[in-house]
Write a protein that holds these residues in place. Structure first.
Motif, PDB file in Angstrom:
ATOM      1  N   VAL A 511       0.790  -1.150  -0.001  1.00 24.39           N
ATOM      2  CA  VAL A 511       0.061   0.115   0.082  1.00 24.39           C
ATOM      3  C   VAL A 511       1.013   1.188  -0.009  1.00 24.39           C
ATOM      4  O   VAL A 511       0.732   2.193  -0.785  1.00 24.39           O
ATOM      5  CB  VAL A 511      -0.964  -0.014   1.247  1.00 24.39           C
ATOM      6  N   TRP A 512       1.965   1.172   0.704  1.00 22.29           N
ATOM      7  CA  TRP A 512       3.005   2.297   0.941  1.00 22.29           C
ATOM      8  C   TRP A 512       3.398   2.531  -0.576  1.00 22.29           C
ATOM      9  O   TRP A 512       3.535   3.720  -0.995  1.00 22.29           O
ATOM     10  CB  TRP A 512       3.620   1.991   1.898  1.00 22.29           C
ATOM     11  N   ASP A 517       0.616   8.442   0.134  1.00 24.96           N
ATOM     12  CA  ASP A 517      -0.715   9.301   0.615  1.00 24.96           C
ATOM     13  C   ASP A 517      -1.745   8.193   1.358  1.00 24.96           C
ATOM     14  O   ASP A 517      -2.257   9.035   2.486  1.00 24.96           O
ATOM     15  CB  ASP A 517      -1.158  10.191  -0.294  1.00 24.96           C
ATOM     16  N   LYS A 518      -1.939   7.191   0.963  1.00 30.35           N
ATOM     17  CA  LYS A 518      -2.782   6.478   1.640  1.00 30.35           C
ATOM     18  C   LYS A 518      -2.480   5.679   2.946  1.00 30.35           C
ATOM     19  O   LYS A 518      -3.037   5.001   3.372  1.00 30.35           O
ATOM     20  CB  LYS A 518      -3.586   5.520   0.510  1.00 30.35           C
ATOM     21  N   PHE A 519      -1.194   5.560   3.026  1.00 26.45           N
ATOM     22  CA  PHE A 519      -0.391   4.492   3.906  1.00 26.45           C
ATOM     23  C   PHE A 519      -0.919   4.856   5.457  1.00 26.45           C
ATOM     24  O   PHE A 519      -1.210   4.113   6.261  1.00 26.45           O
ATOM     25  CB  PHE A 519       1.053   4.642   3.708  1.00 26.45           C
ATOM     26  N   GLN A 539      -9.184  -4.177   2.023  1.00 30.17           N
ATOM     27  CA  GLN A 539      -9.251  -2.820   2.288  1.00 30.17           C
ATOM     28  C   GLN A 539      -8.044  -2.214   1.464  1.00 30.17           C
ATOM     29  O   GLN A 539      -8.295  -1.132   0.898  1.00 30.17           O
ATOM     30  CB  GLN A 539      -8.945  -2.760   3.762  1.00 30.17           C
ATOM     31  N   ALA A 540      -6.983  -2.854   1.366  1.00 33.11           N
ATOM     32  CA  ALA A 540      -5.862  -2.373   0.516  1.00 33.11           C
ATOM     33  C   ALA A 540      -6.152  -2.042  -0.849  1.00 33.11           C
ATOM     34  O   ALA A 540      -5.964  -0.842  -1.466  1.00 33.11           O
ATOM     35  CB  ALA A 540      -4.566  -3.224   0.470  1.00 33.11           C
ATOM     36  N   GLU A 541      -7.010  -2.971  -1.630  1.00 35.23           N
ATOM     37  CA  GLU A 541      -7.532  -2.659  -2.957  1.00 35.23           C
ATOM     38  C   GLU A 541      -8.573  -1.715  -2.868  1.00 35.23           C
ATOM     39  O   GLU A 541      -8.677  -1.063  -3.895  1.00 35.23           O
ATOM     40  CB  GLU A 541      -8.164  -4.136  -3.211  1.00 35.23           C
ATOM     41  N   LYS A 542      -9.288  -1.581  -1.931  1.00 30.40           N
ATOM     42  CA  LYS A 542     -10.489  -0.551  -1.901  1.00 30.40           C
ATOM     43  C   LYS A 542      -9.622   0.886  -1.632  1.00 30.40           C
ATOM     44  O   LYS A 542     -10.218   1.869  -2.631  1.00 30.40           O
ATOM     45  CB  LYS A 542     -11.316  -0.771  -0.660  1.00 30.40           C
ATOM     46  N   GLU A 547      -5.940  -3.548  -9.165  1.00 28.82           N
ATOM     47  CA  GLU A 547      -5.002  -3.745 -10.161  1.00 28.82           C
ATOM     48  C   GLU A 547      -3.518  -3.254  -9.732  1.00 28.82           C
ATOM     49  O   GLU A 547      -2.687  -3.982  -9.829  1.00 28.82           O
ATOM     50  CB  GLU A 547      -5.206  -3.292 -11.417  1.00 28.82           C
ATOM     51  N   LYS A 548      -3.383  -2.197  -9.108  1.00 27.17           N
ATOM     52  CA  LYS A 548      -2.217  -1.802  -8.798  1.00 27.17           C
ATOM     53  C   LYS A 548      -1.746  -2.455  -7.595  1.00 27.17           C
ATOM     54  O   LYS A 548      -0.421  -2.735  -7.539  1.00 27.17           O
ATOM     55  CB  LYS A 548      -2.273  -0.267  -8.547  1.00 27.17           C
TER      56      LYS A 548
END
Length: 611
Positions: A511-512, A517-519, A539-542, A547-548
């Protein structure tokens, strides 16, 4: 002495036993019933005769009962004694093991990190101690005392001694049973976690309490007294635990400094060699990924048509100009971007050379025509031509340099400055911009936190850190390095707990990597409660896109970061988490209050904060 009202069996037994070596004896209980104990008979036939009235001249009606049926009399069976002893041994053994794990701060084997089963969460909560002592310590003492008393319970001792032993056993068993009810309720309703080892000890206590309350070896009023005493003791335990604040159990390790505090947090330009930092006793702890594999810059293919002396000199000038930039970019720019930069430079030079060739040919032709027309004119014009040639060459060179500088300005991004911090007595140096970061990279206060997402103490420390962010705002930043306490990815982890922590750490790093910014948001969400790998992935995919995230998570980069985190974990002493790494110290253990966290930051970073 006359006894009337007895049946024929009682009279027969009385006649037999009165002829025994020991004469019969009788006594009056509190209930007013008189008991006659006929001694000297075989133990299997020993009986007690109870009478409504006993008188030397006249008797009353009575009945014959077995001695074991009389409260306070008789001997327990061997089977019951061994059951009680087995329960005491089991309770004592488990209590001693739990006390050892609590005092040595080692995880309980095979019990931790689950959504429901989590011994670490239970045993390190405020309810696991009384007056700062693990409750398993007095529990072990209680079971050891009852085990010793059971050694006297089967002896043919005087009646007073037997009564004292059984009354003490009854009080101890009732205390263990009531405490078991209290701690089981805490696990279910307050902690929402279950410790199987604790439940096993509580089961032993409940079983002993049930057996002792049903026995006939203690008189009813003695049982009531034992239950009252046990209830008062457990009520005192509950009161002390309820009024005790959450404990802050952490260890501060101080180091002898190997560098001066002034360089503990430093900002240097990317092009700076940073020799003062790298030559210090500490070392730069490089992040994985691109930094592990230094990019190799391929040379641009040579142009065979550009063979003139002017072009060679231009290439030499350009190589001298771009070489420092390429050296700087080795650690900052991916190889592909560098290749594109050199290709762009080569293309521009080739275009410039081709554009100059026609002009030179025209000049030569005009010179030849002038020579054919008038020799005098040619001779007169030579000085003028010689005088104008240096200016033209200088002008062309300046234009080429300007074009090269413009091309470099357009293609090459300005390299960011590096921000280095040193921790653990200034023995380890890290670049703030290479690691997972909470907060502003240009913050005034920066330190390192090592944690496990399945660790309850890490969760409590995280709540204190959230309070510190409320106090400092953008002036605080933390390098958040997940260190799984699972042997699947951390060979320094002890025990078999914390399942799934390796995967949770890799998810967080992915995620980081995808969205720094979302980390912070994801990190806070992970610590709200115990998360499973499946819920963390969702939650990470959301947050960052399915895909990323999947592309990054499936790469080797998250695993490489976990390895480097574990390497640093070993360098600073491994052991328990959370760990807070400051320039002059390392703090091991839980800090669960905002005020303590703020005061710790002020104390540890006051002299090294970035101005």
């Amino acid at each position: 002495m006359h006894f009337e009202g007895l049946g024929s069996s009682a009279r027969t037994l009385l006649n037999v036993c009165t002829a025994a070596i020991q004469p019969p004896s009788f006594w009056v209980e509190n209930s007013g019933i008189c008991f006659l104990q006929l001694r000297g008979c075989a133990e299997s036939s020993a009986m007690s005769v109870s009478f409504g009235t006993v008188n030397s001249e006249m008797g009353g009606s009575g009945e014959v009962r077995r001695l074991s049926d009389v409260p306070g009399e008789g001997h327990p069976s061997l089977r019951m004694l061994w059951i009680l002893r087995g329960l005491c041994v089991a309770g004592l053994g488990i209590s001693v093991y739990l006390a050892w794990t609590a005092l040595s701060m080692t995880p309980v084997y095979g019990c931790g990190g689950g959504d429901v089963i989590d011994c670490g969460h239970v045993l390190k909560s405020k309810w696991s101690k009384v007056f700062g002592i693990p409750v398993s310590v007095p529990a072990g003492g209680l079971y050891a005392s009852m085990l010793v008393l059971l050694g006297f319970a089967g002896l043919n001792a005087p009646r007073a001694m037997r009564q004292m032993v059984w009354n003490a056993l009854t009080a101890g068993a009732c205390m263990a049973g009531l405490a078991a009810l209290w701690f089981i309720s805490l696990q279910i309703f307050a902690l929402s976690k279950i410790c199987p080892y604790c439940v096993a000890v509580h089961t032993c206590g409940l079983a002993m309490a049930a057996l002792m309350l049903r026995n006939r070896f203690s008189e009813p009023h003695h049982k009531r007294m034992a239950v009252t005493f046990s209830a008062a003791a457990v009520a005192g335990l509950i009161t002390v635990q309820t009024m005790t604040p959450e404990p802050e159990v952490f260890e501060v390790i101080r180091y002898d400094e190997v560098t001066s505090p002034e360089v503990a947090t430093t900002t240097i330009a990317a092009g700076d060699s940073g020799s003062d930092v790298f030559e210090a006793p500490g070392e730069v702890f490089a992040a994985p990924g691109e930094m592990f594999d230094a990019p190799v810059v391929d040379e641009a293919p040579a142009d065979s048509s550009a063979s003139t002396t002017t072009e060679e000199s231009d290439e030499a000038v350009k190589a001298e100009t771009t070489q420092p930039v390429a050296s700087t970019l080795l650690l900052l720019v991916p190889p592909r971007l560098l290749n594109l930069t050199q290709i762009a430079f080569s293309g521009q030079d080739a275009t410039a050379s081709e554009g100059q060739k026609p002009a030179e040919a025209t000049t030569v032709a005009e010179g030849e025509n002038s020579a054919g027309t008038s020799a005098t004119t040619t001779e007169d014009s030579k000085p003028a031509a010689d005088a104008s040639t240096p200016d033209s060459a200088t002008e062309a060179t300046e234009k080429k340099d300007e074009k090269a500088e413009e091309a470099k300005a357009e293609v090459t991004p300005a390299p960011p400055a590096r921000k280095l911090i040193t921790v653990a007595g200034n023995r380890v140096t890290l670049d703030v911009k290479q690691w997972p970061l909470l907060g502003n990279s240009e913050a005034q206060y920066v330190f390192v936190e090592m944690f496990d997402y399945t660790c309850p103490h890490c969760r409590n420390t995280h709540n204190a850190i959230k309070g510190a962010f409320e106090n400092y705002g953008d002036r605080l930043a933390i390098l958040a390095l997940p260190v799984p306490l699972e042997r699947a990815c951390n060979d320094a982890a002890s025990g078999g707990g914390h399942p799934g922590s390796c995967e949770l750490a890799k998810i967080s790093i992915a995620v980081w990597r995808v969205s720094p910014d979302k980390f912070h948001e994801f990190h806070d969400w992970m610590f709200e409660t115990t998360r499973s790998p499946a819920s963390a992935r969702a939650q990470a995919e959301k947050l960052v896109g399915a895909e990323k995230f999947r592309k990054e998570y499936s790469s080797k980069i998250p695993s490489e970061y976990v390895k480097r985190h574990v390497d640093l974990y070993k360098k600073v002493g491994q052991g328990s988490v959370p760990k807070l790494l400051f320039p002059k110290s390392t703090i091991n253990g839980e800090i669960n209050s905002k005020s303590t966290m703020v005061s710790t930051i002020e104390r540890e970073l006051r002299d090294v904060a970035v101005k």
